[in-house]
Design a protein around this motif. Structure first.
Motif, PDB file in Angstrom:
ATOM      1  N   LYS A   1       0.833  -1.210   0.000  1.00  0.00           N
ATOM      2  CA  LYS A   1       0.000   0.000   0.000  1.00  0.00           C
ATOM      3  C   LYS A   1       0.867   1.260   0.000  1.00  0.00           C
ATOM      4  O   LYS A   1       0.538   2.238  -0.672  1.00  0.00           O
ATOM      5  CB  LYS A   1      -0.970  -0.015   1.168  1.00  0.00           C
ATOM      6  N   GLU A   2       1.977   1.256   0.740  1.00  0.00           N
ATOM      7  CA  GLU A   2       2.885   2.398   0.737  1.00  0.00           C
ATOM      8  C   GLU A   2       3.483   2.613  -0.655  1.00  0.00           C
ATOM      9  O   GLU A   2       3.626   3.760  -1.106  1.00  0.00           O
ATOM     10  CB  GLU A   2       3.991   2.213   1.780  1.00  0.00           C
ATOM     11  N   GLU A   3       3.815   1.518  -1.332  1.00  0.00           N
ATOM     12  CA  GLU A   3       4.332   1.622  -2.696  1.00  0.00           C
ATOM     13  C   GLU A   3       3.270   2.192  -3.640  1.00  0.00           C
ATOM     14  O   GLU A   3       3.572   3.006  -4.508  1.00  0.00           O
ATOM     15  CB  GLU A   3       4.805   0.255  -3.202  1.00  0.00           C
ATOM     16  N   THR A   4       2.035   1.756  -3.466  1.00  0.00           N
ATOM     17  CA  THR A   4       0.936   2.256  -4.298  1.00  0.00           C
ATOM     18  C   THR A   4       0.740   3.749  -4.071  1.00  0.00           C
ATOM     19  O   THR A   4       0.586   4.514  -5.025  1.00  0.00           O
ATOM     20  CB  THR A   4      -0.375   1.494  -3.987  1.00  0.00           C
ATOM     21  N   ILE A   5       0.780   4.178  -2.809  1.00  0.00           N
ATOM     22  CA  ILE A   5       0.631   5.605  -2.493  1.00  0.00           C
ATOM     23  C   ILE A   5       1.752   6.409  -3.148  1.00  0.00           C
ATOM     24  O   ILE A   5       1.498   7.451  -3.766  1.00  0.00           O
ATOM     25  CB  ILE A   5       0.620   5.830  -0.962  1.00  0.00           C
TER      26      ILE A   5
ATOM     27  N   THR B   1      -6.998  14.352 -11.235  1.00  0.00           N
ATOM     28  CA  THR B   1      -6.202  14.677 -10.054  1.00  0.00           C
ATOM     29  C   THR B   1      -7.021  14.443  -8.793  1.00  0.00           C
ATOM     30  O   THR B   1      -6.528  13.870  -7.825  1.00  0.00           O
ATOM     31  CB  THR B   1      -5.704  16.135 -10.118  1.00  0.00           C
ATOM     32  N   GLY B   2      -8.264  14.866  -8.813  1.00  0.00           N
ATOM     33  CA  GLY B   2      -9.150  14.660  -7.661  1.00  0.00           C
ATOM     34  C   GLY B   2      -9.360  13.184  -7.373  1.00  0.00           C
ATOM     35  O   GLY B   2      -9.367  12.767  -6.208  1.00  0.00           O
ATOM     36  N   ASP B   3      -9.508  12.386  -8.430  1.00  0.00           N
ATOM     37  CA  ASP B   3      -9.676  10.941  -8.268  1.00  0.00           C
ATOM     38  C   ASP B   3      -8.433  10.320  -7.618  1.00  0.00           C
ATOM     39  O   ASP B   3      -8.544   9.486  -6.724  1.00  0.00           O
ATOM     40  CB  ASP B   3      -9.911  10.255  -9.620  1.00  0.00           C
ATOM     41  N   ILE B   4      -7.274  10.748  -8.101  1.00  0.00           N
ATOM     42  CA  ILE B   4      -6.023  10.208  -7.571  1.00  0.00           C
ATOM     43  C   ILE B   4      -5.862  10.601  -6.099  1.00  0.00           C
ATOM     44  O   ILE B   4      -5.516   9.767  -5.254  1.00  0.00           O
ATOM     45  CB  ILE B   4      -4.813  10.675  -8.408  1.00  0.00           C
ATOM     46  N   MET B   5      -6.140  11.871  -5.783  1.00  0.00           N
ATOM     47  CA  MET B   5      -6.010  12.330  -4.401  1.00  0.00           C
ATOM     48  C   MET B   5      -6.979  11.585  -3.483  1.00  0.00           C
ATOM     49  O   MET B   5      -6.624  11.217  -2.362  1.00  0.00           O
ATOM     50  CB  MET B   5      -6.230  13.843  -4.330  1.00  0.00           C
ATOM     51  N   ALA B   6      -8.199  11.344  -3.962  1.00  0.00           N
ATOM     52  CA  ALA B   6      -9.183  10.607  -3.164  1.00  0.00           C
ATOM     53  C   ALA B   6      -8.710   9.170  -2.933  1.00  0.00           C
ATOM     54  O   ALA B   6      -8.863   8.630  -1.830  1.00  0.00           O
ATOM     55  CB  ALA B   6     -10.541  10.621  -3.860  1.00  0.00           C
ATOM     56  N   LYS B   7      -8.131   8.557  -3.957  1.00  0.00           N
ATOM     57  CA  LYS B   7      -7.610   7.191  -3.828  1.00  0.00           C
ATOM     58  C   LYS B   7      -6.463   7.149  -2.814  1.00  0.00           C
ATOM     59  O   LYS B   7      -6.407   6.252  -1.967  1.00  0.00           O
ATOM     60  CB  LYS B   7      -7.147   6.682  -5.201  1.00  0.00           C
ATOM     61  N   VAL B   8      -5.567   8.126  -2.880  1.00  0.00           N
ATOM     62  CA  VAL B   8      -4.451   8.203  -1.926  1.00  0.00           C
ATOM     63  C   VAL B   8      -4.988   8.342  -0.506  1.00  0.00           C
ATOM     64  O   VAL B   8      -4.541   7.651   0.412  1.00  0.00           O
ATOM     65  CB  VAL B   8      -3.487   9.368  -2.283  1.00  0.00           C
TER      66      VAL B   8
ATOM     67  N   ILE C   1      -6.373   4.982   0.650  1.00  0.00           N
ATOM     68  CA  ILE C   1      -5.313   4.014   0.948  1.00  0.00           C
ATOM     69  C   ILE C   1      -4.593   4.408   2.236  1.00  0.00           C
ATOM     70  O   ILE C   1      -4.236   3.539   3.047  1.00  0.00           O
ATOM     71  CB  ILE C   1      -4.338   3.877  -0.233  1.00  0.00           C
ATOM     72  N   GLU C   2      -4.379   5.700   2.452  1.00  0.00           N
ATOM     73  CA  GLU C   2      -3.723   6.140   3.688  1.00  0.00           C
ATOM     74  C   GLU C   2      -4.567   5.787   4.914  1.00  0.00           C
ATOM     75  O   GLU C   2      -4.029   5.400   5.947  1.00  0.00           O
ATOM     76  CB  GLU C   2      -3.424   7.636   3.632  1.00  0.00           C
ATOM     77  N   ALA C   3      -5.895   5.887   4.801  1.00  0.00           N
ATOM     78  CA  ALA C   3      -6.777   5.502   5.906  1.00  0.00           C
ATOM     79  C   ALA C   3      -6.666   3.989   6.162  1.00  0.00           C
ATOM     80  O   ALA C   3      -6.602   3.554   7.319  1.00  0.00           O
ATOM     81  CB  ALA C   3      -8.219   5.890   5.593  1.00  0.00           C
ATOM     82  N   GLU C   4      -6.645   3.198   5.076  1.00  0.00           N
ATOM     83  CA  GLU C   4      -6.468   1.748   5.212  1.00  0.00           C
ATOM     84  C   GLU C   4      -5.126   1.433   5.872  1.00  0.00           C
ATOM     85  O   GLU C   4      -5.036   0.531   6.709  1.00  0.00           O
ATOM     86  CB  GLU C   4      -6.508   1.068   3.837  1.00  0.00           C
ATOM     87  N   LEU C   5      -4.118   2.189   5.490  1.00  0.00           N
ATOM     88  CA  LEU C   5      -2.771   1.993   6.016  1.00  0.00           C
ATOM     89  C   LEU C   5      -2.742   2.198   7.525  1.00  0.00           C
ATOM     90  O   LEU C   5      -2.128   1.411   8.253  1.00  0.00           O
ATOM     91  CB  LEU C   5      -1.824   2.965   5.316  1.00  0.00           C
ATOM     92  N   GLU C   6      -3.402   3.222   8.007  1.00  0.00           N
ATOM     93  CA  GLU C   6      -3.450   3.480   9.451  1.00  0.00           C
ATOM     94  C   GLU C   6      -4.121   2.323  10.184  1.00  0.00           C
ATOM     95  O   GLU C   6      -3.662   1.903  11.244  1.00  0.00           O
ATOM     96  CB  GLU C   6      -4.167   4.800   9.744  1.00  0.00           C
ATOM     97  N   GLN C   7      -5.202   1.801   9.613  1.00  0.00           N
ATOM     98  CA  GLN C   7      -5.891   0.665  10.231  1.00  0.00           C
ATOM     99  C   GLN C   7      -5.001  -0.575  10.240  1.00  0.00           C
ATOM    100  O   GLN C   7      -4.962  -1.321  11.219  1.00  0.00           O
ATOM    101  CB  GLN C   7      -7.208   0.368   9.500  1.00  0.00           C
ATOM    102  N   LEU C   8      -4.285  -0.805   9.150  1.00  0.00           N
ATOM    103  CA  LEU C   8      -3.375  -1.957   9.078  1.00  0.00           C
ATOM    104  C   LEU C   8      -2.253  -1.847  10.101  1.00  0.00           C
ATOM    105  O   LEU C   8      -1.858  -2.846  10.709  1.00  0.00           O
ATOM    106  CB  LEU C   8      -2.791  -2.090   7.669  1.00  0.00           C
ATOM    107  N   LYS C   9      -1.733  -0.644  10.296  1.00  0.00           N
ATOM    108  CA  LYS C   9      -0.664  -0.458  11.281  1.00  0.00           C
ATOM    109  C   LYS C   9      -1.171  -0.759  12.688  1.00  0.00           C
ATOM    110  O   LYS C   9      -0.464  -1.368  13.493  1.00  0.00           O
ATOM    111  CB  LYS C   9      -0.093   0.960  11.180  1.00  0.00           C
ATOM    112  N   LYS C  10      -2.393  -0.346  12.989  1.00  0.00           N
ATOM    113  CA  LYS C  10      -2.990  -0.649  14.293  1.00  0.00           C
ATOM    114  C   LYS C  10      -3.214  -2.154  14.441  1.00  0.00           C
ATOM    115  O   LYS C  10      -2.961  -2.734  15.500  1.00  0.00           O
ATOM    116  CB  LYS C  10      -4.310   0.095  14.469  1.00  0.00           C
ATOM    117  N   LYS C  11      -3.668  -2.790  13.367  1.00  0.00           N
ATOM    118  CA  LYS C  11      -3.903  -4.235  13.374  1.00  0.00           C
ATOM    119  C   LYS C  11      -2.593  -4.992  13.584  1.00  0.00           C
ATOM    120  O   LYS C  11      -2.536  -5.964  14.340  1.00  0.00           O
ATOM    121  CB  LYS C  11      -4.556  -4.642  12.052  1.00  0.00           C
ATOM    122  N   ARG C  12      -1.528  -4.526  12.939  1.00  0.00           N
ATOM    123  CA  ARG C  12      -0.217  -5.161  13.095  1.00  0.00           C
ATOM    124  C   ARG C  12       0.281  -5.015  14.524  1.00  0.00           C
ATOM    125  O   ARG C  12       0.799  -5.970  15.123  1.00  0.00           O
ATOM    126  CB  ARG C  12       0.791  -4.551  12.119  1.00  0.00           C
TER     127      ARG C  12
END
Length: 157
Positions: free
Chosen positions: A31-35, A62-69, A72-83
């Motif tokens: 996910k970090e690589e994708t971001i 650009t808006g679509d890309i920023m929304a996707k980022v 993914i960043e929100a998912e990343l925070e959840q994954l870090k907490k899960k880890r």
């Protein structure tokens, strides 16, 4: 008494339990690589050039890309907490092992991620003996995890 298949299945559950943080870490890395890749699309040098001048990415894109980022960043925070929670679960479960050598070997191999050879070097035992200690440690973890109401047993689902 368990059959060979039942014992093997339980052993695999224990190994999966111990490997959870590394698996989550792999997802976090992807996910970090994708971001990073998506953010590189937003840089000025990624603008498209046409005859007569340059044009940037369309505002919609650009808006679509920023929304996707952002997603993914929100998912990343959840994954870090899960880890972090998985690491805590493992440490607390491994601490239930009565044998200090088993705790050291299981921690070295599954938490620190060192090779069996390195675990042997760290503990001062032969590679063959480390393998036996690991096997015994996994058997004891199976027993701990199977106990209803134990910390490890509550987190195996």
């Amino acid at each position: 008494m368990k059959t060979g298949c039942e014992a093997q299945g339980q052993r695999q559950k224990v190994i999966d339990f111990l490997r959870r943080p590394k698996e989550i870490e792999s997802v976090i890395w992807r996910k970090e690589e994708t971001i990073a890749e998506l953010k590189s699309c937003l840089l000025p040098q990624s603008a498209k050039y046409r005859e007569g001048g340059s044009t940037s990415l369309s505002t919609d894109r650009t808006g679509d890309i920023m929304a996707k980022v952002d997603g993914i960043e929100a998912e990343l925070e959840q994954l870090k907490k899960k880890r972090a929670a998985a690491i805590l679960d493992i440490y607390q479960t491994v601490e239930m092992l009565e044998n200090e050598t088993e705790r050291k070997v299981i921690t070295a191999i599954y938490i620190k991620g060192v090779t069996h050879s390195k675990a042997a070097e760290e503990t001062g035992y032969s590679l063959r003996h480390v393998d036996r200690i690991q096997k015994k440690g996994l058997e004891h973890l199976e027993e701990i995890i199977e106990e209803p109401g134990t910390f490890g047993g509550d987190n195996m689902a």
